[in-house]
Design an enzyme around this catalytic site. Structure first.
Site, PDB file in Angstrom:
ATOM      1  N   LYS A  65     -48.291  64.208 -61.004  1.00 35.25           N
ATOM      2  CA  LYS A  65     -48.491  65.667 -60.970  1.00 35.25           C
ATOM      3  C   LYS A  65     -48.495  66.207 -62.391  1.00 35.25           C
ATOM      4  O   LYS A  65     -47.662  65.799 -63.215  1.00 35.25           O
ATOM      5  CB  LYS A  65     -47.366  66.315 -60.150  1.00 35.25           C
ATOM      6  CG  LYS A  65     -47.540  67.814 -59.927  1.00 35.25           C
ATOM      7  CD  LYS A  65     -46.442  68.375 -59.024  1.00 35.25           C
ATOM      8  CE  LYS A  65     -46.675  69.838 -58.667  1.00 35.25           C
ATOM      9  NZ  LYS A  65     -45.654  70.366 -57.746  1.00 35.25           N
ATOM     10  N   SER A 123     -47.359  72.808 -53.549  1.00 36.62           N
ATOM     11  CA  SER A 123     -48.142  72.890 -54.760  1.00 36.62           C
ATOM     12  C   SER A 123     -48.656  71.537 -55.252  1.00 36.62           C
ATOM     13  O   SER A 123     -49.557  71.507 -56.085  1.00 36.62           O
ATOM     14  CB  SER A 123     -47.321  73.541 -55.872  1.00 36.62           C
ATOM     15  OG  SER A 123     -46.225  72.710 -56.223  1.00 36.62           O
ATOM     16  N   SER A 127     -42.971  71.597 -51.877  1.00 40.55           N
ATOM     17  CA  SER A 127     -44.229  71.183 -52.503  1.00 40.55           C
ATOM     18  C   SER A 127     -44.554  69.705 -52.448  1.00 40.55           C
ATOM     19  O   SER A 127     -45.660  69.320 -52.824  1.00 40.55           O
ATOM     20  CB  SER A 127     -44.252  71.630 -53.962  1.00 40.55           C
ATOM     21  OG  SER A 127     -44.607  72.975 -54.018  1.00 40.55           O
TER      22      SER A 127
HETATM   23  N1  GLN Z   1     -44.650  76.990 -51.792  1.00 40.12           N
HETATM   24  C1  GLN Z   1     -43.384  77.260 -52.424  1.00 40.12           C
HETATM   25  C2  GLN Z   1     -43.607  78.240 -53.552  1.00 40.12           C
HETATM   26  O1  GLN Z   1     -44.669  78.725 -53.677  1.00 40.12           O
HETATM   27  C3  GLN Z   1     -42.765  75.997 -52.899  1.00 40.12           C
HETATM   28  C4  GLN Z   1     -43.350  75.506 -54.156  1.00 40.12           C
HETATM   29  C5  GLN Z   1     -42.713  74.247 -54.642  1.00 40.12           C
HETATM   30  O2  GLN Z   1     -41.976  73.565 -53.915  1.00 40.12           O
HETATM   31  N2  GLN Z   1     -42.965  73.966 -55.904  1.00 40.12           N
HETATM   32  O3  GLN Z   1     -42.749  78.546 -54.301  1.00 40.12           O
END
Ligand code: GLN
Length: 506
Positions: free
Chosen positions: A79, A166, A190
């Site tokens: 990532k 994400s 995410s």
């Molecule tokens: N979807 C969640 C957010 O927008 C979690 C994101 C994540 O785990 N990095 O914050």
């Protein structure tokens, strides 16, 4: 020879260790697939030359008769929130990319960290081959990968849909079998949510299990790095390599790393499974609910005992998370100011304040700005007690829900996401609808426990959507990752989803 990239990760490593193939051949096969499926948008940077050079070093090591590591020759995607000294690191944000006059921002001009994240260094030390940096929501803020400054990622099961976020690129590249595994980060879901939406395994380790050194911080009390792979055993192998104490991360635990791969062979007998009723509430897609319940029943038939549990503070998870995470983000992201890394917007005659404002105005995308503003508000004098302090108190109540549940059961089973993968563009107009896709993953993050997503079925094809994967969430107490793998692997032996992968692009 069967294509190795279609086999579990340990088989790839064994084939390289035994000399049945070379790391170079596996790497070239992975790079060819990445090129073939470039329309998925899974990678921001493909490290072609560095990957081939690393693979040759692994092959050289074998020729010298040296023993190879646990990930010998295994192609892995990283990532783009993790620092890599030989590849740009952009967090899919324009603010980490230097501008060239007259040209659109290009991740190739991204920030070059002078060091590797600990997890990256550990992968290299285990002889893995890092093939590239994967696309993501900007600074890991999002649930669909649509907040990337460098384009969407497509779901390999249906290219008009999101792979989730994400860590959307890390999920898509594993689901399409472009690589044998990848790393993502999970702050509120995410890793687990994109794994669920693309039909693979994704693990959020216990807070403190894996070093965060070199992970660009989003919300420091929640962020954890974890693996994606097509099956539980493959993910277990990666976690064994990256987990463990790191003196460079003061929040990393010195508890010994478990035998995660071995846990995949443990029978389920006498395992006590809790099913929290709050996770099967309104808004849950009927096909998702049916698949998850069928998986739970099948596990019970295998010898697990089922208990209904109640976790009454689940409903506050979303509000609590979006205060804690935005507050921490507003402080963490203060460092991107045009002075130290990446972009600098400077009009002639501008003073320092104007340079900061212009850089942050041009460099951050709309969701990141929204989070910084929400977080700054929640921390402001006069509002702190009403928002941040209150959220911390509710976070404790949520953690106590888990403590209470785990005094009676060994693991919890829930859905990962209320719906299967949604259409690109379907939720971008309304941030709250997007936030709601995280309701089932946020509580485990707030409680700091460990959890994973394992595919449980494909929804039946309907007029308005094709067959789409559904994820089952397994949640275990802090540092009980072995139980996650025990349950996930036991389920895989029963699962109707076993051996399924998306149809290949022609
Ligand atoms: N979807 C969640 C957010 O927008 C979690 C994101 C994540 O785990 N990095 O914050």
């Amino acid at each position: 020879m069967t294509d190795l990239l279609d086999l579990p990760l340990p088989d790839v490593a064994s084939a390289v260790q035994r000399g049945e193939t070379t790391a170079e051949a596996v790497t070239l096969a992975s790079l060819a697939r990445i090129e073939r499926d470039a329309d998925l948008g899974a990678f921001l940077h493909v490290a072609k030359d560095a990957a081939v050079a690393a693979a040759r070093q692994v092959d050289e090591k074998r020729r010298r008769g040296e023993p190879l590591g646990k990930l010998a020759g295994v192609p892995i995607g990283i990532k783009d929130a993790l620092c890599t000294k030989d590849a740009p690191t952009t967090c899919a944000s324009k603010i980490l990319v230097r501008k060239r006059p007259g040209a659109a921002p290009d991740p190739a001009d991204g920030f070059r960290p002078p060091y590797d994240a600990t997890v990256v260094a550990r992968l290299r030390a285990a002889d893995a081959v890092l093939v590239g940096k994967t696309n993501m929501d900007e600074f890991a803020m999002g649930s669909s990968n649509e907040n990337s400054a460098f384009g969407n990622v497509r779901n390999p099961w249906d290219r008009s849909r999101t792979p989730g976020g994400s860590s959307g690129g890390s999920a898509a590249c594993v689901a399409a079998r472009l690589v044998s595994g990848s790393l993502g980060s999970d702050t509120g879901g995410s890793i687990r949510q994109p794994a669920g939406l693309t039909g693979i395994v994704g693990v959020k380790p216990t807070y403190g299990r894996v070093s965060r050194y070199g992970l660009v911080a989003f919300a420091s009390s929640l962020d954890q790095v974890g693996p994606f792979a097509a099956d539980a055993r493959s993910a277990a192998r990666i976690l064994e390599v990256i987990a463990g104490h790191d003196p460079r991360d003061s929040t990393s635990s010195d508890l010994p790393v478990g035998a995660y791969e071995a846990a995949c062979d443990r029978p389920l007998e006498k395992l006590r499974v809790g099913v929290p009723e709050e996770y099967f509430a309104e808004g849950l897609d009927a096909d998702v609910s049916a698949s998850v319940r069928a998986a739970i029943d099948a596990l019970a038939a295998e010898g697990a005992s089922l208990t209904k549990v109640s976790m009454p503070h689940t409903r506050y998870g979303l509000a609590t998370y979006y205060i804690v995470a935005t507050a921490e983000a507003s402080s963490n992201l203060a460092r991107f100011d045009g002075v130290r890394f990446g972009l600098r917007e400077e009009a002639a005659g501008a003073d320092l304040q104007q340079m900061y404002a212009a850089t942050r105005g041009a460099g951050f995308g709309p969701e990141v700005k929204r989070r910084i503003m929400l977080g700054t508000y929640a921390l402001a004098a006069g509002y702190y007690d009403a928002y941040y302090k209150k959220a911390q108190q509710v976070r404790t109540l949520i953690k106590q829900d888990f403590d209470r549940a785990f005094s009676n059961v060994d693991v919890l089973l829930t859905p990962i996401s209320p719906t299967p993968a949604f259409e690109l563009g379907e939720k971008t107009e309304d941030p709250v609808t997007m936030y709601l896709s995280d309701v089932y993953t946020l509580p485990a993050s707030l409680a700091g426990v460990c959890a994973l997503s394992v595919p449980c079925a494909a929804t039946p094809a309907r007029a308005d959507r094709p067959e789409l994967p559904v994820g089952l969430q397994v949640i275990a107490p802090a540092f009980a990752e072995e139980r996650l793998f025990q349950v996930a692997a036991a389920w895989e032996r029963l699962s109707p989803f076993r051996g399924r992968a998306p149809a290949r692009a022609s």
